[in-house]
Structures are given as structure tokens and as C-alpha cells.
Design an enzyme around this catalytic site. Structure first.
Site, short mmCIF file in Angstrom:
data_model
loop_
_atom_site.label_atom_id
_atom_site.label_comp_id
_atom_site.label_asym_id
_atom_site.label_seq_id
_atom_site.Cartn_x
_atom_site.Cartn_y
_atom_site.Cartn_z
N HIS A 308 7.24 -41.27 4.02
CA HIS A 308 8.64 -41.68 4.19
C HIS A 308 9.52 -40.54 3.69
O HIS A 308 9.24 -39.92 2.68
CB HIS A 308 8.93 -42.95 3.39
CG HIS A 308 10.40 -43.28 3.32
ND1 HIS A 308 11.09 -43.86 4.37
CD2 HIS A 308 11.30 -43.11 2.33
CE1 HIS A 308 12.36 -44.03 4.03
NE2 HIS A 308 12.51 -43.57 2.79
N SER A 310 13.78 -39.65 3.17
CA SER A 310 15.18 -40.06 3.27
C SER A 310 16.00 -39.24 2.30
O SER A 310 15.47 -38.64 1.36
CB SER A 310 15.35 -41.55 2.97
OG SER A 310 15.04 -41.83 1.61
N ASP A 355 19.35 -43.87 12.10
CA ASP A 355 20.17 -42.86 11.44
C ASP A 355 20.10 -41.52 12.15
O ASP A 355 21.04 -40.72 12.08
CB ASP A 355 19.70 -42.67 9.98
CG ASP A 355 19.93 -43.93 9.14
OD1 ASP A 355 20.82 -44.71 9.51
OD2 ASP A 355 19.21 -44.10 8.16
#
Length: 445
Positions: A308, A310, A355
């Protein structure tokens, strides 16, 4: 203390007592030397004798090879003139060191129950400090740790080690009998390929550490696009389970949690804000050595799992992706010298990417990592990305050199990096950033 020869002649009951009382010394001898037996059809014992725990670096390093004949007829052994070892310290990459034989003949013939000791001597590099790891190259033997001390002349030489002192081994030259014509001539360790032994800092034993480096860790400074900025990265991996057998290839036995944090820091703007920071946790299966080796490949590793990434923001500046990746690592050439590393990281995006729905157009599905260098010297590395859209992608190169070769007692690397293309940070994945040249320091490369 009885000599090793006397130990072998003890009765079975005495052996049990000696094994219990001298277990640490015997374990060290066996762990270092006995794997050499695999290269010999005869029942001979070849051991690298454990050196003192503290080594005076102002004097030559001396290692002793012990050759003994236990249960086989007479054999002749051709002894190597030099013993090649890899020496390294904490965060200091390994360096090859050739120890020269200082006594003994080129070959020795032993009857059953006879032995011979051979000493090898060399000079430790000055930049090695503290706990030093010594690992034979071309020999399947466990490494040994010693504390390297450079005595202060004002304080005098190192004191003699305390505790039990082993009686010197008797010279067995007078015990050597003429060899029969059927004796076998063997050269222990001399025919071993350099590809068979990895650098001390990167072997499977070092992979047993729970917490270790993962991707490069560095801090660099540069000026580009009219601003002064810094770029730094922290990265480590943690082994969740340690198997009973280090050779295990089970999923749980080789499962890691990884964490990488990357930041761009605008030093020329008011209050010097961080332009962007990305957080990248991962859970992956990792094997540094699959056992694949041929004339081209000296080592093949594999990593695969979930990741992941971000930037921890909300609103229009929020960016996040989830991927599944697989990354083989291919090494070409002698791992103890200059060699090529090729590590393609293939990944697919998982779940929604609201996003940044077009991120694949700029990042694509492949990170190609290339590196050429040696553990104890310079290395040039590159990370190449090619987006799905033509002309979209990036290239990053890094040149690094061990700092300890310039300043003994230090660790890490001097590093220079160059970035050109799209998306130096996750926030600007679809923007072409100005070319950036930076110089700094790396803990790991």
C-alpha cells in the site's frame, strides 16, 4: 587441556565428558571446519581453528587449519598456499582478504590417527573496527566473529586472554609415514568456484536477522528548478517468524513486514515545508537465494506480496494505491567482486484508484532496477519506469561509494543521485519535475 589428537583417542565415556565440558570450543571448530569434509572421499578432518575472541589489529591476523586423518588409510593432501576469506564489520561491506601460508609443505601425507596444523597469515584492513566477521570463501564453513582492537601505544599491548589455555599441539612431522602408491591427492578448497560463495554481508545467515534494511536508506541535498530541496528515505523489513530450519521455504517462515517512507523537503520556501511524503507498508514473501546457479547466474532471489502506498493527505492532494507485486532478483558474476544485479518489479493495481485513476499511464506496471558494483567498492544503480502512455516515465540513477574507505571507522556510503521524468513523488505522479542532481549520505544502498 588435552590436545585434539588426544581427544580422539579417548574412550567413549571420556568423550562424553569432554564433549560436555568443552562444548563451546568444539562447536566453533565443527561449525567452521567440518563442512570441508564434503569435498573429500576420505575420512579426514579439516577444521579452521577458532581464533582468539580479541584480535590485535597492529599484528597480522593468523588463522590455523587443522588436518587430521581418522578412520581412512594413508592419504596425501595438497595444501593451498593461500586461504581466501571475506572480512566485514557492522555496516561495512565485505572485502576479500588472502591469507598466505606461513609454514608447512605443499602437501602432507597422513596415516590413520595422524594430524597436521597449517597456519595462514594476513593483514586486516585498517578501516575494520569493532566486531569483525570472517568468512571463508570457496569453503562451506560458518563465519566467525572476533573483536578487532587497535591498542593505544600509551596503554601498552593487549593483555593475554584469561581462562583455560590449551596446550600447544605436538608437531606430527615425525609421525608421517611413507604414503602407499594408492593414496589420493586432494586440494581442499582450491577448486571451489568464487560464484559458490556470496559476500559475508548478504548470505543466508545474515537474512536470519529479524530487523534489517530493505530498500536504500539515504539523505541527499540538491538545487533544481530555482529551489533548494532535500530528499530522504527510510526503509526496513521485519521477519515475522523465524523457522526451526533456516533452509525452510515455507510461506510463514519467510514472511516479512516492510515499511518505506519517502519525503521531498523544500528548504528554500518559507518555513521549509515538506512538499510531499509517502508511506509504503507491505507484507511479502522473501527468499534471498532460490538455489539457482549456472554459468550465467550466481544467485536468484524472489519477493512477492501486497503493498500500500499513500501520502496521508485528504481532499484534492490525496493519493493512494494498492498493488500486488512480484520481484525476482538476478545476479550475474562473482558476488564478491564487481557484478550485475537485475531486479524487475512487476505489479498490478488492486481496488479503486479514484485519487489517481490514470497512474498506470505514468508509472506503468514495471520498475526495472539495475545495479553494477562490488560490495566493498563503487556501485552505480538505476531505476527505470515506463508509463502506458508514450513518453511518460522516469529514470533515477545513483552512484555510491563506501565512506569507510575514505574515513576509517565510519560506515555507510557517499551518494550522488540524478532524477529525470514524471512523478518524483506520489503527489506529482502526472507532472514532469525539473531534473534534480543531489549529493548526500546513504546508510544502505
Amino acid at each position: 587441556m588435552p590436545s585434539l589428537l588426544q581427544h580422539r583417542r579417548c574412550q567413549r565415556g571420556q568423550r562424553e565428558f569432554l564433549f560436555t565440558s568443552h562444548l563451546p570450543r568444539l562447536f566453533a571448530l565443527c561449525a567452521i571446519g567440518l563442512p570441508l569434509l564434503a569435498c573429500m572421499p576420505a575420512r579426514a578432518g579439516i577444521s579452521l581453528v577458532q581464533p582468539p575472541k580479541r584480535v590485535d589489529a597492529s599484528k597480522p591476523l593468523e588463522l590455523t587449519l587443522l588436518v587430521s586423518q581418522d578412520e581412512a588409510p594413508a592419504h596425501t593432501y595438497v595444501l593451498p598456499r593461500s586461504l581466501l576469506v571475506a572480512v566485514s564489520a557492522d555496516m561495512i561491506p565485505p572485502r576479500q582478504l588472502a591469507l598466505q601460508r606461513v609454514d608447512g609443505d605443499d602437501q602432507v601425507t597422513l596415516e590413520q590417527g595422524q594430524f597436521r596444523k597449517i597456519r595462514y597469515r594476513g593483514t586486516l584492513p585498517e578501516r575494520l573496527r569493532g566486531t569483525v566477521r570472517i568468512e571463508p570463501i570457496g569453503i562451506d564453513a560458518s563465519p566467525v566473529l572476533v573483536a578487532v582492537v587497535r591498542p593505544d601505544p600509551a596503554l601498552g599491548p593487549l593483555p593475554a586472554p584469561s581462562g583455560l589455555i590449551e596446550a600447544p599441539l605436538a608437531d606430527s612431522s615425525s609421525q608421517v609415514a611413507p604414503v602407499s602408491p594408492s593414496a589420493t591427492v586432494l586440494t581442499p578448497g582450491a577448486d571451489a568456484s568464487p560464484l559458490e560463495s556470496a559476500p559475508a554481508a548478504e548470505d543466508i545467515l545474515s537474512n536470519n536477522r529479524r530487523l534489517s534494511f530493505n530498500e536504500p536508506m539515504y539523505f541527499t541535498l540538491g538545487h533544481g528548478g530555482g529551489e533548494t530541496n532535500a530528499r530522504f528515505q527510510l526503509s526496513f523489513k521485519f521477519r515475522l517468524f523465524v523457522p526451526e530450519d533456516p533452509r525452510s521455504r515455507g510461506v510463514l517462515d519467510n514472511l516479512y513486514f516492510g515499511y518505506t517512507q519517502f519525503s521531498l523537503w523544500d528548504l528554500s520556501a518559507p518555513s521549509a515545508p515538506f512538499r510531499d511524503t509517502s508511506y509504503r507498508p507491505s507484507l511479502f514473501y522473501y527468499l534471498p537465494d532460490l538455489g539457482v546457479q549456472n554459468r550465467l547466474l550466481s544467485r536468484v532471489g524472489i519477493a512477492t506480496g501486497l503493498e500500500h502506498e499513500s501520502n496521508g493527505r485528504d481532499g484534492p492532494q490525496s493519493r493512494s494505491i494498492n498493488t500486488y507485486f512480484i520481484q525476482p532478483t538476478l545476479n550475474v558474476g562473482n558476488l564478491n567482486d564487481y557484478h550485475l544485479t537485475v531486479a524487475p518489479k512487476l505489479y498490478t493495481y488492486l481496488g479503486p484508484t479514484s485519487d489517481n485513476p490514470d497512474i498506470a499511464d505514468y508509472r506503468g506496471h514495471l520498475d526495472l532496477k539495475l545495479a553494477y558494483g562490488k560490495p566493498d567498492g563503487a556501485e552505480v544503480a538505476a531505476l527505470l519506469r515506463k508509463g502506458k502512455q508514450g513518453g511518460k516515465g522516469s529514470v533515477e540513477t545513483q552512484l555510491s561509494y563506501p565512506l569507510s574507505r575514505l574515513l576509517p571507522g565510519t560506515a555507510g556510503y557517499l551518494m550522488m543521485s540524478y532524477f529525470y521524468g514524471y512523478g518524483e513523488s506520489l503527489l506529482t505522479y502526472n507532472q514532469k519535475d525539473p531534473a534534480q542532481l543531489r549529493i548526500g549520505y546513504a546508510l544502505w544502498r
